[in-house]
Enzyme design. Sequence first.
Site, PDB file in Angstrom:
ATOM      1  N   GLY A   1       0.782  -1.155  -0.003  1.00 57.96           N
ATOM      2  CA  GLY A   1      -0.093  -0.073  -0.049  1.00 57.96           C
ATOM      3  C   GLY A   1       0.711   0.973   0.247  1.00 57.96           C
ATOM      4  O   GLY A   1       1.863   1.391  -0.578  1.00 57.96           O
ATOM      5  N   SER A   2       0.420   2.162   0.761  1.00 60.16           N
ATOM      6  CA  SER A   2       1.091   3.635   0.741  1.00 60.16           C
ATOM      7  C   SER A   2       2.487   3.492   1.155  1.00 60.16           C
ATOM      8  O   SER A   2       3.068   4.544   0.811  1.00 60.16           O
ATOM      9  CB  SER A   2       0.412   4.643   1.407  1.00 60.16           C
ATOM     10  OG  SER A   2      -1.093   4.788   0.884  1.00 60.16           O
ATOM     11  N   THR A   3       2.808   2.759   2.010  1.00 58.47           N
ATOM     12  CA  THR A   3       4.317   2.618   2.437  1.00 58.47           C
ATOM     13  C   THR A   3       5.082   2.706   1.398  1.00 58.47           C
ATOM     14  O   THR A   3       6.351   3.180   1.323  1.00 58.47           O
ATOM     15  CB  THR A   3       4.418   1.527   3.526  1.00 58.47           C
ATOM     16  OG1 THR A   3       4.093   0.146   2.797  1.00 58.47           O
ATOM     17  CG2 THR A   3       3.556   1.792   4.667  1.00 58.47           C
ATOM     18  N   PHE A   4       4.795   1.973   0.203  1.00 54.50           N
ATOM     19  CA  PHE A   4       5.544   1.750  -1.021  1.00 54.50           C
ATOM     20  C   PHE A   4       5.637   3.001  -1.706  1.00 54.50           C
ATOM     21  O   PHE A   4       6.856   3.049  -2.499  1.00 54.50           O
ATOM     22  CB  PHE A   4       4.966   0.711  -1.913  1.00 54.50           C
ATOM     23  CG  PHE A   4       5.992   0.484  -3.137  1.00 54.50           C
ATOM     24  CD1 PHE A   4       6.663  -0.569  -2.669  1.00 54.50           C
ATOM     25  CD2 PHE A   4       5.541   0.744  -4.340  1.00 54.50           C
ATOM     26  CE1 PHE A   4       7.729  -0.949  -3.684  1.00 54.50           C
ATOM     27  CE2 PHE A   4       6.547   0.437  -5.296  1.00 54.50           C
ATOM     28  CZ  PHE A   4       7.389  -0.365  -5.172  1.00 54.50           C
ATOM     29  N   LYS A   5       4.805   4.320  -1.120  1.00 51.75           N
ATOM     30  CA  LYS A   5       5.177   5.184  -1.942  1.00 51.75           C
ATOM     31  C   LYS A   5       6.510   5.914  -1.477  1.00 51.75           C
ATOM     32  O   LYS A   5       7.110   6.783  -2.085  1.00 51.75           O
ATOM     33  CB  LYS A   5       4.240   6.373  -1.547  1.00 51.75           C
ATOM     34  CG  LYS A   5       2.759   6.066  -2.081  1.00 51.75           C
ATOM     35  CD  LYS A   5       1.558   7.075  -1.290  1.00 51.75           C
ATOM     36  CE  LYS A   5       0.367   6.628  -2.020  1.00 51.75           C
ATOM     37  NZ  LYS A   5      -0.786   7.014  -1.210  1.00 51.75           N
TER      38      LYS A   5
END
Lengths: 465, 490
Positions: free
Chosen positions: B220-224
């Site tokens: 999810g957004s942690t991959f941003k």
Amino acid sequence: MAPSGSLMGFVHRQRRGAELFLLILALAVGIGAYAAVGIGVEGHVPADIVGYGGWLAALVVAAHVAVRIVAPYADPVLLPVVAALNGLGLAVIHRLDLASGDHTFARQQLTWMTLGVILFVLTLVVVRDHRLLQRFTYTSGLGALALLLLPLVPGVGKTINGARIWIGIGPFSFQPGEVAKVLLVVTFAGYLVLHRDALALAGRRVLFVDLPRGRDLGPVLAMWVVSLGVLVFQRDLGSSLLFFGLFLIMLYVATERPGWLVVGGLLFTAGAAAGYQLFGHVRQRFDIWLDPFDYYRQASGPHSDQLVESLFGMAWGGLLGRGFGEGSPWRISYAESDFIIGAIGEELGLTGVIAVLLLYGLIVERALRAALISRDGFGKLLATGLAAVFALQVFVVVGGVTGLIPLTGLTTPFLSYGGSSLVANWVIVALMLRVSDQARRPLPDLSTTDDEDPDVESTQVVRLP
Amino acid sequence: MNKPIRTVAIFCLVLFVALMANATYLQYFRSASLNDHAGNARVFNEAYSTERGAIVAGRSPIAESIPVEDQYEFLRTYPEPFKYSPVTGYFTYEFGAGGLERTQNAVLSGEDDRLFVTRLVDLLSNSGTQGGNVQVTLDRAAQDAAWEGLTGVPGDVEGAVVALEPKTGKVLAMVSSPSYNPNKLASHDFGEVRKEWARLNDDPAEPLLNRGTQKTLPPGSTFKLVTAAAALESGSYASADDQVPGGSTYQLPLTSGDTGLIDNEGRSCGTDRIPFSQAMEQSCNTTFARLAVEVGADAMREQAEAFGFNSTALEDLPEAASTFPDDANEPQLGQSGIGQFDVRATPLQMAMVAAGIANNGVVMRPYVVDEVQSADLDVVETTQPEEYSEAVSGPTASELTKMMVATVEDGTASPAAIPGVSVGAKTGTAQSGQDDVAPYAWFVSFAPADDPEVAVAVMIESAAIERGEIGGGRIGGPIAKAVMEAVIKK
């Protein structure tokens, strides 16, 4: 090289002192191993070490004294080697007894050893000259056959683990084949030495092979075939192989014709192939040998647990072994008899196995040496035969246990638990000592050099000082 | 007759040499393979009855062998079974071993070559072989905080927490829930062991799985963070203050309609261009999907792989490789940029991302075994920290750090704020892709931002929380905070 030539004028020393010294070393092995088992398994030296050690020492000393008196020129190495093997075997059996908790095999084995030593002494005393035995060529042949047939007699014979090679007398079981082995050697030696010229010279040549006349080879061939037949019938593969090899080697030595080995080799191959085709149990053994792990812990059908556990045990032992009491040799069923090498391999390692093999090798070498220097043909054949029995038996059983050849099931001489085998082997050693004593004993001064004996090599004239 | 007798002697010699050669082959050359044979109960019996070494965390063991009065003499015991089982693993008679019990078996059983001298002394002194000890890198306080935090989440929580020391790669904490009790598997009551083994294997929640290293889920957004790193490394953007594309929606290239439409779930992401740190603070999907497409599939994959995706890094424990797809088309790439589509990461992997950023761009190889000791506690070998990769340049790392700190101070990651300490963090809530499965909550962080001591990744796969309440910040933030505090406060 002509050894008898070089031996002209050479007088063997008695070397009884050397024997005594070696015997003390052998006792150190036997009693030391017993103590090591106690320390390894129970954590302390066994309480009965003095009684046990004393008894072992008494037996060994009794054998030594007997040799000193009735066979003073006998080979000094044989008895110590045998004493070391027997002592080590006792210790290993004792170790397995401790593991099982309720066996008393070691105690029984010590009793059998006592009987073995008594028979050893008796043999040396009664057979003052091995040539006496030549008189009993046919008697011992018949005796061997009778003994081999005994297990097939209803009521007397017993089937143990699929092989009908036992007889039961009261509480005792006995494998007559072990004694028959000795008698067969005597028979073959006696017959072959008498007929060796005819066997070697008379006959027809068929396909590069000089075949002897039927009447020369016939009788002994017939009895050999009967023995083999009996053993095959009893499903005793190991003994069949042993008798076959023994006969072949003695025939070859008597006739000096390597052709027999070729013929024998072909016959063996044919026999093995036929056995594989005809007998399910032979095929099983062969299949298990080729891939033991396929048959490991099978719920049904043939299984190789014994062999595989032995292989695992030996691998687990590695170079130096786990040490007495540190392995799990009880995982091998019948570790105390057929598979004692597996137990030694696990707890004493490759070092122990090689040491044991070297001791066996020494026995064979010493017996063959006696054969070489023996002055009479019968003595040569007898000693060679006994050596061959020994070598083949060790090869078949150790080879089987270590996966070199298919497993056949024979006792490991002097090590395995089993009275018949132990007693028979003590007698075999007595005979080997007797031949070597005769061979090494200086001849009375004949002061003549007539050379009428056709066997030039076995004739020697020694001038006494 | 002497000539044939000599021949017989040579024949006998050949027989004996064959026996000796075969015994040598069996007991020396073939012994290792026979000892490793699966069916060899002898070796396992031995392993069971020798004094196996301890696995030690801090000053006390998390796995040790205690003497007992039965045929095996020693019983493997785990003093804090559930908390440490993802690391210690199990040690069973019939089903082999797992975790460190398996990977460090040579040391623990005393067979390791590095323990040769000890073994020789044991042999000479006739005492039984004693195994060596394994000192792990775990920090007891961090492990306690992680375990309490994770199991404090309501319901039968499924998730994991992994904490790393950014400068070395030491694993400071690793917990996984649901966990299992390795004591029950080490029992000498083999019937009970069999039952427990069957129960654990049949449990749909997979308690034997170490979710910290073996479970890959969309990050999810942690991959941003990876996407932002790729954007900065591409040279198109230089700092946290640069303007990046914003907007409330973004139609993925080559798509039309709702399936290709990315929005920000109501967060404030401007209309056209916004500062990079605002995009990070608000976790703007539109920004990062765009950035991924701008950077391109190859650069994205290379950046992900620089952080450790598509391979494994931890040698001490079984690990599943995190993945970044290598043939994503443009719309898939956009999805990947926000940690969806086929991107899968383990909590360990996301901890490595955070640790790499914290450590000035250098990812250290994670490790669990700190020291190998002999039975008498002499240090035999200490693991030396090893650089795994230079994931990003120093300037990029410091810009990313700024953005992560801002995310804690002004953005979605505020639950991880520790008074007096600057913390960098990133939240994540990943769609599971199935309507009946709740989204996964992610949280990665590190602290202190200027001199990082700890990087944490929290992953909650499922818990008894309302679907709408699931958010990386709300669930993961407090857990990460507790773990960071536990490390920093020492």
